[in-house]
Design a protein around this motif. Structure first.
Motif, PDB file in Angstrom:
ATOM      1  N   UNK A   1     -12.431   9.249  -1.377  1.00  0.00           N
ATOM      2  CA  UNK A   1     -12.341   8.643  -0.049  1.00  0.00           C
ATOM      3  C   UNK A   1     -12.692   7.164  -0.121  1.00  0.00           C
ATOM      4  N   UNK A   2     -13.671   6.843  -0.995  1.00  0.00           N
ATOM      5  CA  UNK A   2     -14.044   5.437  -1.116  1.00  0.00           C
ATOM      6  C   UNK A   2     -12.895   4.606  -1.668  1.00  0.00           C
ATOM      7  N   UNK A   3     -12.262   5.134  -2.744  1.00  0.00           N
ATOM      8  CA  UNK A   3     -11.143   4.413  -3.359  1.00  0.00           C
ATOM      9  C   UNK A   3     -10.003   4.255  -2.361  1.00  0.00           C
ATOM     10  N   UNK A   4      -9.722   5.376  -1.645  1.00  0.00           N
ATOM     11  CA  UNK A   4      -8.648   5.312  -0.646  1.00  0.00           C
ATOM     12  C   UNK A   4      -8.935   4.236   0.386  1.00  0.00           C
ATOM     13  N   UNK A   5     -10.167   4.251   0.828  1.00  0.00           N
ATOM     14  CA  UNK A   5     -10.590   3.318   1.857  1.00  0.00           C
ATOM     15  C   UNK A   5     -10.440   1.890   1.361  1.00  0.00           C
ATOM     16  N   UNK A   6     -10.848   1.694   0.085  1.00  0.00           N
ATOM     17  CA  UNK A   6     -10.751   0.372  -0.523  1.00  0.00           C
ATOM     18  C   UNK A   6      -9.293  -0.072  -0.623  1.00  0.00           C
ATOM     19  N   UNK A   7      -8.449   0.885  -1.016  1.00  0.00           N
ATOM     20  CA  UNK A   7      -7.021   0.552  -1.132  1.00  0.00           C
ATOM     21  C   UNK A   7      -6.441   0.168   0.219  1.00  0.00           C
ATOM     22  N   UNK A   8      -6.841   0.946   1.220  1.00  0.00           N
ATOM     23  CA  UNK A   8      -6.376   0.647   2.573  1.00  0.00           C
ATOM     24  C   UNK A   8      -6.818  -0.754   2.982  1.00  0.00           C
ATOM     25  N   UNK A   9      -8.075  -1.023   2.637  1.00  0.00           N
ATOM     26  CA  UNK A   9      -8.662  -2.307   2.994  1.00  0.00           C
ATOM     27  C   UNK A   9      -7.909  -3.454   2.336  1.00  0.00           C
ATOM     28  N   UNK A  10      -7.619  -3.260   1.035  1.00  0.00           N
ATOM     29  CA  UNK A  10      -6.904  -4.304   0.309  1.00  0.00           C
ATOM     30  C   UNK A  10      -5.518  -4.503   0.876  1.00  0.00           C
ATOM     31  N   UNK A  11      -4.911  -3.366   1.228  1.00  0.00           N
ATOM     32  CA  UNK A  11      -3.566  -3.441   1.776  1.00  0.00           C
ATOM     33  C   UNK A  11      -3.593  -4.220   3.089  1.00  0.00           C
ATOM     34  N   UNK A  12      -4.550  -3.862   3.945  1.00  0.00           N
ATOM     35  CA  UNK A  12      -4.569  -4.555   5.228  1.00  0.00           C
ATOM     36  C   UNK A  12      -4.968  -6.017   5.053  1.00  0.00           C
ATOM     37  N   UNK A  13      -5.769  -6.272   3.992  1.00  0.00           N
ATOM     38  CA  UNK A  13      -6.135  -7.657   3.722  1.00  0.00           C
ATOM     39  C   UNK A  13      -4.895  -8.450   3.331  1.00  0.00           C
ATOM     40  N   UNK A  14      -4.079  -7.826   2.456  1.00  0.00           N
ATOM     41  CA  UNK A  14      -2.837  -8.499   2.036  1.00  0.00           C
ATOM     42  C   UNK A  14      -1.945  -8.750   3.232  1.00  0.00           C
ATOM     43  N   UNK A  15      -1.841  -7.705   4.073  1.00  0.00           N
ATOM     44  CA  UNK A  15      -0.974  -7.849   5.239  1.00  0.00           C
ATOM     45  C   UNK A  15      -1.490  -8.971   6.129  1.00  0.00           C
ATOM     46  N   UNK A  16      -2.820  -8.978   6.349  1.00  0.00           N
ATOM     47  CA  UNK A  16      -3.343  -9.989   7.262  1.00  0.00           C
ATOM     48  C   UNK A  16      -3.211 -11.379   6.661  1.00  0.00           C
ATOM     49  N   UNK A  17      -3.372 -11.457   5.325  1.00  0.00           N
ATOM     50  CA  UNK A  17      -3.177 -12.761   4.693  1.00  0.00           C
ATOM     51  C   UNK A  17      -1.736 -13.234   4.863  1.00  0.00           C
TER      52      UNK A  17
END
Lengths: 119, 805
Positions: B297-313
């Motif tokens: 769940x942590x890794x998934x969450x991190x991946x989601x976070x990175x993805x949304x970070x990329x999107x927001x960037x």
């Protein structure tokens, strides 16, 4: 005499058109290779000379030189932006009758044209 | 009673030797043999006697190992304390009825000596016997005595050894018990520890080859597999891990490792494994324990976070680009609005309409400021602002800002002044445009919020370190001031002291934020001090390099002077009238006289009648070209004056031909006055004075264009307009292309632009730089790589307005 100019730089093309018209030529100009080649294929029998740039949108100058020389034997002068020897040799190998390196004086171009047109 | 007690003590002494029923021992056997040989008897015995029997430790001539005590001769010997000799037992009352005597071939002779312990108890005997009566010599008696002593030494030694062994064993036993206790304690602790880890973590044990040797229930649940089924599997296969990249040793070294597990049915799992090696006393690895935790769940969450970070960037970038584009697009119509408003101002006489027009103008200017602010902030965000490092004069920059704002201050009736301390360096190196912008922002701000009183700028020097001086700018006003709590957020974006301020004074609230960014990208610092209703002071410090040359900056456009000013006569062979005029105009203010020939033949004619110091030779001429003419000059006229070729092509072979024909130098058309003078200096004096580095001032020449167009103004203007459009199109699209990483397109674009630049005799140096930049350099340099080119183009656009006819 009908001359075709294919050059995508507006400044140079417009200037050349003006210059050649002032010297009494009938000029057809195109800013891309595709339209230029189409026109050449339709009207080759009436044309005296083609002046073309090398780097052109859609259809490049090399292809134009190749088609003109292999099909119709119309004289072609290539305008090139680089004075790299390899490029110059390649242009001549393609069958171009002459080339001129930008920037150039229109008088030189005219002289070179006249030489080709007399033959 | 006494005798009985004595017997008990004797038995205790015997037991203390712990000798009865032990195995044969060579030392004792040899002593028995010795006794038998010395006394020449067939029988010799070393015996020990307890309460019931006589036991033979060593024997010669007897089959049995022991006999009951009551049947023995020696029972009597041990009651004595000396050698007991019975020469004929049949004559002895104690022994004559003994079965050993009465039997066939019974014993006739007996001699025995008690074996006496250290504490005086007779524990056994040494005896010899024969079946014939016999006498014993004194020597034999002494020998028996010595042997007895020897036996006792052996027994004593044996006893001591036994004692030592016992003691040693006791010590060992004690240690063993202690060690066992420690081991039990430690292993107990370990077990508890292991169990508590095992309760909450998956455990996999592997051997040094990666084979799974043990697992627990938790890992079974985690991997959705029966835990015992995992045993014997290869760890690397189970977790699809590449052995060559992650050897057991490397994994142990890493300690922590993220494993991926893809079961056939369930979703992918991420397992955080701690590799713990278990070694033996030799430090050899016995096994490796993996303590595993499910971190899916942590890794998934991190991946989601990175993805949304990329999107927001990405969205942020899109936003910046959008803002930059839109701002640019908005500026153009506003300029039109303001321009036409000005035109109407001139025409309109009606005062009401003039008032309306004024409102339009004020609103338009306000809008323009807002757009400029937004454009600035988005440029700062996109990292597109680069700080220039050029020499400038501090006071000039400051007075510039004051000129801009003077009128505004005067309109409000505010005193507006500045002072610069005498120790502040005047000649600095830095970005005067940015400094100017900061000053205008802050001074403008102060004027805006000051109703009466003054706005003042004080400039002082803080310190000088390594030729860098820190200059402090202090802008104080007597305006409305800012409350303490609002001071904190002064430099935040979209912040204004009061919401009401916005209504009263307008503005985007971006000005101070931009100012702060501008100060900081110059490695400076800014702060604000204020008291409500008393005024506000902005203080900023910027480090500037001191301009070492300390020369007054003069803008020389790479001027070159002729070195040889003695009168000279020059022949110009050139058919082009424009070039003729150009050269004539260049030489007008020099002591050189120019004669013109329109072709080679005319040139030869002039050369036959006149003496020239130098010939300029165009290569392409009617009637006789430059090559032919030169050949004639050198071979037929045999003239040696320098000939300089004027060539339209920068072709190498043409230059070579020129030199081969005897020409001295060449100039490529179109050439500048500077180039022309340099050639002359080279030719006449053999050297050139170094020219000042050419400042980045763009020179535009219509000379080559006019070769095409002639003097047709309408046509020239049309071409100039197209060039402007072309440049503006480039300016507006380059950023987008860059952000989309279309580097190849950018290179082609730059290459294409060279043609037009050439038509206006503009340096293509910057275009060539961009054309030859590789992807990597684009990425590492960022958009700032375009700055010199964009600056050049802006410059060209300004110049084009001036040359427009």
């Amino acid at each position: 005499m009908k001359i075709v100019i294919i050059e995508d730089d507006d400044i140079l093309r417009k200037s050349l058109v003006f210059f050649l018209k002032s010297k009494g030529y009938e000029v057809f100009d195109f800013d891309n290779g595709l339209q230029g080649l189409h026109f050449l294929n339709e009207n080759y029998s009436d044309l005296s000379l083609v002046i073309t740039d090398l780097n052109l949108p859609f259809t490049g100058g090399k292809q134009i030189v190749f088609e003109m020389k292999s099909k119709y034997k119309i004289p072609v002068i290539v305008l090139t932006a680089s004075n790299v020897e390899a490029t110059e040799m390649e242009i001549l190998e393609l069958g171009a009758d002459d080339f001129i390196t930008k920037p150039f004086s229109p008088n030189i171009l005219q002289m070179r044209m006249e030489r080709l047109l007399k033959v | 009673m006494d005798i009985k007690q004595n017997e008990i003590e004797r038995l205790k002494a015997l037991l203390s030797y712990n000798i009865i029923d032990t195995l044969k021992e060579e030392e004792f056997d040899k002593l028995a043999q010795l006794a038998s040989i010395i006394c020449e008897t067939p029988i010799a015995l070393i015996s020990l006697i307890d309460d019931k029997r006589q036991w033979y430790k060593a024997k010669v001539g007897i089959e049995a190992n022991e006999i009951p005590k009551e049947l023995t001769f020696c029972q009597f010997t041990i009651q004595k304390d000396h050698l007991w000799v019975v020469e004929d037992v049949t004559k002895n009352d104690l022994l004559k009825d003994n079965p050993n005597v009465t039997a066939e071939d019974g014993i006739r002779f007996y001699a025995g000596l008690p074996l006496q312990s250290v504490d005086g108890y007779n524990i056994g005997t040494l005896c010899v016997a024969d079946i014939k009566p016999k006498q014993i010599s004194e020597k034999e008696k002494i020998a028996l005595q010595i042997i007895t002593e020897q036996i006792m030494i052996l027994l004593e030694a044996r006893k001591r050894n036994l004692q030592l062994i016992t003691e040693l064993r006791e010590i060992i036993d004690h240690k063993e018990i202690e060690s066992k206790k420690i081991i039990e304690k430690t292993s107990g602790e370990f077990k508890t520890f292991y169990e508590s880890i095992s309760n909450n973590n998956g455990i996999i044990e592997i051997d040094i080859n990666g084979v799974i040797t043990s697992t627990n229930e938790v890992i079974g649940r985690l991997l959705r597999a029966p835990a015992n089924k995992l045993i014997g599997l290869d760890f690397y296969t189970l977790f699809a891990l590449d052995r060559s990249h992650n050897s057991i040793e490397e994994l142990i070294e890493k300690k922590n490792f993220l494993l991926e597990y893809q079961s056939s049915i369930a979703q992918k799992k991420w397992i955080q494994a701690n590799f713990v090696k278990i070694t033996d006393y030799n430090d050899t690895i016995i096994k490796i324990i993996l303590i595993c935790q499910d971190v899916t769940s942590r890794v998934r969450w991190q991946q989601e976070l990175e993805k949304s970070k990329r999107i927001s960037e990405f969205l942020n970038q899109q936003k910046d680009r959008f803002i930059a584009n839109v701002s640019h697009e908005i500026r153009t119509p506003i300029n039109a609005i303001l321009g036409f408003t000005d035109v109407l101002f001139e025409l309109e006489k009606d005062s009401l309409k003039l008032e309306y027009l004024n409102s339009i103008k004020v609103a338009g200017i306000g809008l323009l400021h807002i757009i400029n602010d937004i454009l600035d902030i988005s440029k700062i965000e996109a990292g597109m602002i680069k700080i220039d490092e050029a020499p400038f004069q501090l006071e000039e920059c400051i007075s510039n800002a004051f000129t801009v704002l003077k009128l505004k201050a005067k309109e409000k009736g505010i005193k507006f002044l500045y002072s610069i301390d005498s120790d502040v360096y005047t000649n600095l190196i830095g970005d005067k445009h940015r400094l100017n912008q900061i000053l205008i922002n802050l001074l403008g701000n102060s004027i805006k919020f000051t109703a009466n009183g003054k706005v003042e700028l004080k400039v002082s020097l803080l310190d000088v370190v390594d030729q860098v001086c820190h200059v402090e700018f202090r802008i104080s006003d007597t305006g409305i001031g800012i409350s303490q709590e609002k001071l904190q957020s002064m430099f935040d974006r979209f912040s204004q002291a009061e919401v009401s301020t916005t209504r009263k004074f307008g503005g985007t609230g971006l000005g101070l934020s931009i100012t702060k960014e501008l100060v900081e990208i110059q490695n400076g610092k800014i702060r604000v001090e204020s008291k409500e209703n008393e005024g506000t002071t902005f203080v900023f410090v910027i480090p500037f390099k001191i301009n070492q040359t300390n020369e007054k900056i003069v803008y020389v456009k790479g001027e070159v002077e002729l070195l040889d000013l003695s009168p000279k006569k020059i022949l110009l062979c050139e058919d082009n009238e424009l070039n003729q005029k150009l050269i004539l105009s260049i030489f007008k203010s020099t002591p050189y006289t120019i004669l013109i020939a329109n072709n080679g033949q005319e040139g030869l004619d002039l050369l036959a009648k006149n003496t020239f110091d130098l010939v300029f030779m165009d290569l392409q001429m009617p009637i006789m070209d430059g090559f032919e003419t030169t050949k004639n000059i050198r071979e037929n006229l045999k003239l040696q004056m320098p000939i300089i070729a004027l060539t339209a092509n920068a072709l190498i072979y043409e230059k070579e031909i020129c030199l081969k024909l005897g020409m001295n130098d060449f100039l490529t058309k179109p050439f500048t006055k500077k180039e022309l003078f340099e050639v002359l200096n080279r030719t006449f004096t053999g050297n050139t004075i170094p020219t000042l580095p050419e400042p980045k001032e763009e020179s535009i020449s219509l000379t080559s264009l006019k070769e095409f167009i002639g003097e047709d103004k309408e046509q020239l203007n049309e071409i100039i307009n197209s060039f402007q459009e072309q440049l503006e199109k480039f300016l507006s699209s380059i950023e987008g292309l860059f952000l989309e990483k279309k580097f190849q397109e950018i290179r082609l674009y730059a290459h294409k632009m060279k043609t037009s630049f050439g038509m206006f005799s503009i340096s293509t140096e910057e275009l060539v730089k961009i054309e030859s930049t590789d992807d990597e350099d684009f990425v590492s340099n960022g958009i700032t790589i375009f700055k010199p080119l964009l600056d050049q183009i802006e410059d060209i656009l300004v110049k084009l307005k001036n040359v427009a006819l």
